[in-house]
Scaffold this motif. Structure first.
Motif, PDB file in Angstrom:
ATOM      1  N   UNK A 107       0.829  -1.169  -0.112  1.00  0.00           N
ATOM      2  CA  UNK A 107       0.065   0.074  -0.151  1.00  0.00           C
ATOM      3  C   UNK A 107       0.907   1.199  -0.112  1.00  0.00           C
ATOM      4  N   UNK A 108       0.571   2.316  -0.756  1.00  0.00           N
ATOM      5  CA  UNK A 108       1.310   3.546  -0.781  1.00  0.00           C
ATOM      6  C   UNK A 108       0.069   4.667  -0.528  1.00  0.00           C
ATOM      7  N   UNK A 109       0.192   5.218   0.988  1.00  0.00           N
ATOM      8  CA  UNK A 109      -0.881   5.756   1.459  1.00  0.00           C
ATOM      9  C   UNK A 109      -0.630   6.953   2.384  1.00  0.00           C
ATOM     10  N   UNK A 110      -1.533   7.962   2.631  1.00  0.00           N
ATOM     11  CA  UNK A 110      -1.390   8.796   3.450  1.00  0.00           C
ATOM     12  C   UNK A 110      -1.516   8.274   4.923  1.00  0.00           C
ATOM     13  N   UNK A 111      -0.632   8.668   5.898  1.00  0.00           N
ATOM     14  CA  UNK A 111      -0.727   8.205   7.511  1.00  0.00           C
ATOM     15  C   UNK A 111      -1.351   9.265   8.334  1.00  0.00           C
ATOM     16  N   UNK A 112      -2.140   8.927   9.090  1.00  0.00           N
ATOM     17  CA  UNK A 112      -3.066   9.600  10.108  1.00  0.00           C
ATOM     18  C   UNK A 112      -2.823   9.315  11.546  1.00  0.00           C
ATOM     19  N   UNK A 113      -2.268  10.144  12.502  1.00  0.00           N
ATOM     20  CA  UNK A 113      -1.511   9.702  13.581  1.00  0.00           C
ATOM     21  C   UNK A 113      -2.636  10.122  14.829  1.00  0.00           C
ATOM     22  N   UNK A 114      -2.715   9.386  15.851  1.00  0.00           N
ATOM     23  CA  UNK A 114      -3.394   9.764  17.073  1.00  0.00           C
ATOM     24  C   UNK A 114      -2.615   9.337  18.342  1.00  0.00           C
ATOM     25  N   UNK A 115      -2.552  10.151  19.163  1.00  0.00           N
ATOM     26  CA  UNK A 115      -1.758   9.892  20.541  1.00  0.00           C
ATOM     27  C   UNK A 115      -2.297   8.909  21.358  1.00  0.00           C
ATOM     28  N   UNK A 116      -3.535   8.669  21.190  1.00  0.00           N
ATOM     29  CA  UNK A 116      -4.220   7.572  22.342  1.00  0.00           C
ATOM     30  C   UNK A 116      -5.316   6.903  21.334  1.00  0.00           C
ATOM     31  N   UNK A 117      -5.707   5.887  22.041  1.00  0.00           N
ATOM     32  CA  UNK A 117      -6.711   5.351  21.348  1.00  0.00           C
ATOM     33  C   UNK A 117      -8.043   5.968  21.645  1.00  0.00           C
ATOM     34  N   UNK A 118      -8.301   6.526  22.574  1.00  0.00           N
ATOM     35  CA  UNK A 118      -9.520   7.511  22.721  1.00  0.00           C
ATOM     36  C   UNK A 118      -9.505   8.360  21.820  1.00  0.00           C
ATOM     37  N   UNK A 119      -8.399   9.144  21.546  1.00  0.00           N
ATOM     38  CA  UNK A 119      -8.344  10.085  20.441  1.00  0.00           C
ATOM     39  C   UNK A 119      -8.705   9.782  18.770  1.00  0.00           C
ATOM     40  N   UNK A 120      -8.136   8.522  18.815  1.00  0.00           N
ATOM     41  CA  UNK A 120      -8.855   7.615  17.582  1.00  0.00           C
ATOM     42  C   UNK A 120     -10.156   7.499  17.576  1.00  0.00           C
ATOM     43  N   UNK A 121     -10.676   6.820  18.748  1.00  0.00           N
ATOM     44  CA  UNK A 121     -12.123   6.824  18.660  1.00  0.00           C
ATOM     45  C   UNK A 121     -13.159   8.035  18.533  1.00  0.00           C
ATOM     46  N   UNK A 122     -12.458   9.064  18.847  1.00  0.00           N
ATOM     47  CA  UNK A 122     -13.268  10.206  18.941  1.00  0.00           C
ATOM     48  C   UNK A 122     -13.283  11.047  17.449  1.00  0.00           C
ATOM     49  N   UNK A 123     -12.453  10.448  16.743  1.00  0.00           N
ATOM     50  CA  UNK A 123     -12.017  11.155  15.468  1.00  0.00           C
ATOM     51  C   UNK A 123     -13.269  10.758  14.570  1.00  0.00           C
ATOM     52  N   UNK A 124     -13.562  11.809  13.591  1.00  0.00           N
ATOM     53  CA  UNK A 124     -14.507  11.382  12.557  1.00  0.00           C
ATOM     54  C   UNK A 124     -14.068  10.272  11.836  1.00  0.00           C
ATOM     55  N   UNK A 125     -15.118   9.384  11.192  1.00  0.00           N
ATOM     56  CA  UNK A 125     -14.666   8.475  10.239  1.00  0.00           C
ATOM     57  C   UNK A 125     -13.911   9.159   8.945  1.00  0.00           C
ATOM     58  N   UNK A 126     -14.413  10.296   8.593  1.00  0.00           N
ATOM     59  CA  UNK A 126     -13.776  10.859   7.390  1.00  0.00           C
ATOM     60  C   UNK A 126     -12.289  11.242   7.518  1.00  0.00           C
ATOM     61  N   UNK A 127     -11.701  11.414   8.732  1.00  0.00           N
ATOM     62  CA  UNK A 127     -10.331  11.500   8.866  1.00  0.00           C
ATOM     63  C   UNK A 127      -9.745  10.375   8.936  1.00  0.00           C
ATOM     64  N   UNK A 128     -10.049   9.019   8.888  1.00  0.00           N
ATOM     65  CA  UNK A 128      -9.369   7.808   8.677  1.00  0.00           C
ATOM     66  C   UNK A 128      -9.561   6.911   7.387  1.00  0.00           C
ATOM     67  N   UNK A 129     -10.637   7.355   6.731  1.00  0.00           N
ATOM     68  CA  UNK A 129     -11.335   6.539   5.605  1.00  0.00           C
ATOM     69  C   UNK A 129     -10.185   6.467   4.553  1.00  0.00           C
ATOM     70  N   UNK A 130      -9.693   5.364   4.479  1.00  0.00           N
ATOM     71  CA  UNK A 130      -8.840   4.985   3.267  1.00  0.00           C
ATOM     72  C   UNK A 130      -7.383   5.282   3.653  1.00  0.00           C
ATOM     73  N   UNK A 131      -6.975   5.799   4.859  1.00  0.00           N
ATOM     74  CA  UNK A 131      -5.725   5.991   5.371  1.00  0.00           C
ATOM     75  C   UNK A 131      -5.178   4.869   6.054  1.00  0.00           C
ATOM     76  N   UNK A 132      -3.728   5.046   6.239  1.00  0.00           N
ATOM     77  CA  UNK A 132      -3.276   4.234   7.384  1.00  0.00           C
ATOM     78  C   UNK A 132      -3.339   4.767   8.667  1.00  0.00           C
TER      79      UNK A 132
END
Lengths: 440, 440
Positions: A107-132
């Protein structure tokens, strides 16, 4: 007087000079040298079972046997990752157990990073869709290992949640406390009908690097290749053997460990040492004079990939009366605490065990014993249990990494474990109290 | 008084609270984050040179430039090893720099083991011909790193000797003091007309495993795959920059490090910290008031693969008068000792430097300074030198492994280094004595 003498004898075996290795050390050395890594469902785990039957028989156990079962197989493939922008650099990672695969070309894709699991869960789906997606939860040391429960969630549940939310791949900081470039694997769980996506852990230094690159603020891109595969139903099995007691009606004393390991290390502290400790202690009890109750050792198969051995044991043996179900599966650190889950009539036994362990510097902890993964169902169904808790301060430096190797095992620490298990098992297997039945 | 004030100021910068990172730490963090591994002759080393010119210019250095040269290229390929008999088990190893390759299908051969390099040399050729040879030299820690000289021989010279004697491949225990499954690479040398054979280092735990298997006495067989390749002439280069002094006739003060790294780690302690330390110290001297002598920094290229940068510097600059040639290339440990190689008329300067460093807890050692790899030819040709010796007790835990990463660097230790270098450089660059010429 016999018990006191036995405890004293156990303490006196703490080696002061070079001596022949203990049975516990010989089992640890043998499994890591003559078998090595033994991933559940592989040919290596089958060799480990044969090795175990031969070893337990040679040690004098009765009826050493394999109880086979089948598990869903999975094997690691290639694993490569490279940040391609803004600063090209390779990263070291390893697939989580039961990870999905990338295409063969990666895969060759954009990476989106979160400092905690809670931050990942709180992020909107649009922020992670199709990304690493990367989550950088960092775990501190704990003596009782309790942080593994909370920080481990991101490994156990994160990939499935990320897949459901449309992520292309899910990366985590290793659930580990070391600073070596040896990532920590471990199995992840997929919710029903979720198609596995690539899921991997970066070593702590590589997670640091990724986070430092992210801190520059530019869009990060990564090439990711992971080619593990599910291999369909594969054979696994438990190895079981007994030291017969004088009173077949007094219930079994079950002591467990797991024989399988993950594939990166040689399974020294997870869990060859556990098998060495319980087996050596059981033998020391029997050798001091035949004990009242039969002691059964369970070297469980396929623990790491979903506690299949513990489940198979429960299904096959739940009808047999158990006076105890206990396990050693938390490494090679010294025992620092004991916890109990014993029936009402066993208060005197509890006091005797607590006193014997206090003489070894081991204090009683609050709360009930839980057994261990492979005896968890037995304990849940009412089998009495005693936890001899090992110090886990360094356990997560090595756990599920390539670094889980024989050189990490300190013979004096193992001897301390065997002494504590010997004292406890001697008291329980010879206790006049009725123990089988529902524990509180 | 200026010198005392400067030393005091340097000591007072030891950070007590979170502060902006020092220049030394910023260089270390930047090189490891924005470039990462930078093997000589690769595109990554070229990016490092561009990064260095930009950085040195931004820091206020004059005339930051690249002096290019060409080196023989070599890159790592696949590397896999597995004991196939008597006990199948994979081992972790890594090719030594300039190793030859196995066939693409690997080698499958008997392994013969020796406990020491001397035992290998004493064995008859017939014992090693056509076999995979393993030598298990084990190195202990030393503060001054001196064991690397003797134990490193087996890496530097062993493969060539084994090839001459007919061995099919040559494996060593890593020249390292850690117990992690991260093998130590490093370049090996081939005698004239010797065809390179596959040559690799096992991690210490894997070397332990191989030796335990060998101890069982059965014939050991191994599958070995190593596919590195020589890539022909490749571009490398030195990065050089100056802080001009007041007196162009007083000789240059040359301070060096190397910019290239090996490929497994990110070259944090080998040698980004060295570049950070000398550069930060040079700037602190200049910022306290223009110094008498020009200070030149040399961030050498291609040190790890044969000191090509040091050789190119010597060829290009040997005619220029040098008042000092010193280098920081032994990691990130604290400086514990100073050694000198100064001209006859510099006894008073030597005493002033020794006193300033004694105030920082650094004692004078016996014997002469040697400079460092990249200034070795300059010192050999008579340039004065001062060694600020770093504590190497932990250096060989990380050296030439994947574990050479930024997280291993302690900012307080780096600040101690910068303070010592600042004190020394301030005294040398402002010394009224004549220094250029042949040192004793």
């Amino acid at each position: 007087m016999k018990n006191i003498a036995l405890i004293a004898a156990a303490l006196c075996t703490l080696p002061l000079h070079a001596e022949a290795p203990s049975t516990a050390m010989a089992i640890t050395e043998g499994l890591t040298t003559e078998v090595g890594p033994r991933l559940a469902g592989t040919e290596a785990e089958a060799r480990a079972r044969d090795w175990a039957v031969k070893k337990l028989t040679a040690l004098g156990f009765a009826n050493a046997r394999i109880e086979p079962f089948t598990i869903p197989g999975w094997v690691r493939g290639e694993e490569r990752a490279e940040i391609t922008a803004p600063f090209p650099q390779k990263l070291i990672l390893t697939a989580l157990g039961h990870s999905g695969a990338t295409p063969a070309s990666g895969l060759s894709l954009e990476v989106v990073t979160f400092p905690t699991y809670a931050a990942f869960k709180a992020a909107p789906d649009a922020a992670i869709k199709g990304k690493i997606v990367y989550v950088g939860h960092r775990m501190n040391r704990t003596q009782d290992g309790s942080s593994y429960g909370s920080f481990g969630q991101v490994r156990r549940d994160g990939p499935s949640l990320a897949a459901q939310r449309g992520a292309a791949a899910f990366l985590i900081r290793s659930i580990g406390t070391d600073d070596h470039r040896l990532p920590h694997t471990g199995v992840t769980s997929w919710a029903k009908d979720v198609k596995p996506i690539p899921a991997a852990a970066l070593s702590n230094p590589d997670a640091d690097t990724l986070e430092r690159v992210a801190s520059r603020g530019s869009t990060m891109r990564m090439n990711l290749l992971l080619t593990p595969r599910f291999t369909g139903p594969q054979p696994s099995g438990n190895v079981i053997a007994e030291l017969p007691g004088r009173d077949p009606g007094a219930g079994l004393v079950l002591v467990a460990c797991h024989l399988d390991s993950l594939d990166l290390g040689t399974g020294a502290i997870d869990d060859a040492t556990g098998c060495g400790i319980i087996t050596d202690a059981a033998l020391r009890v029997a050798k001091s004079g035949q004990q009242r109750r039969t002691i059964r050792v369970l070297w469980a198969g396929a623990e790491e990939v979903g506690v299949f051995g513990g489940d198979a044991y429960f299904q096959a043996h739940k009808a047999e009366p158990h006076a105890l179900a206990a396990e050693s599966d938390f490494g090679a650190g010294r025992i620092w605490q004991v916890k109990f889950r014993l029936p009402d009539g066993a208060a005197a036994l509890k006091a005797r065990v607590a006193e014997a362990l206090a003489a070894q510097g081991i204090g009683a902890g609050a709360g009930l014993a839980h057994g261990g993964a492979d005896v968890g169902q037995m304990v849940g169904a009412g089998a009495p249990s005693i936890d001899l808790s090992q110090d886990g301060s360094r356990y997560f430096d090595l756990h599920h990494t390539g670094d889980d190797s024989f050189d990490k095992v300190d013979p004096a620490d193992i001897e301390q474990n065997v002494a504590a298990w010997t004292a406890m098992l001697d008291l329980v297997s010879n206790a006049p109290e009725q123990l089988e039945g529902t524990a509180r």
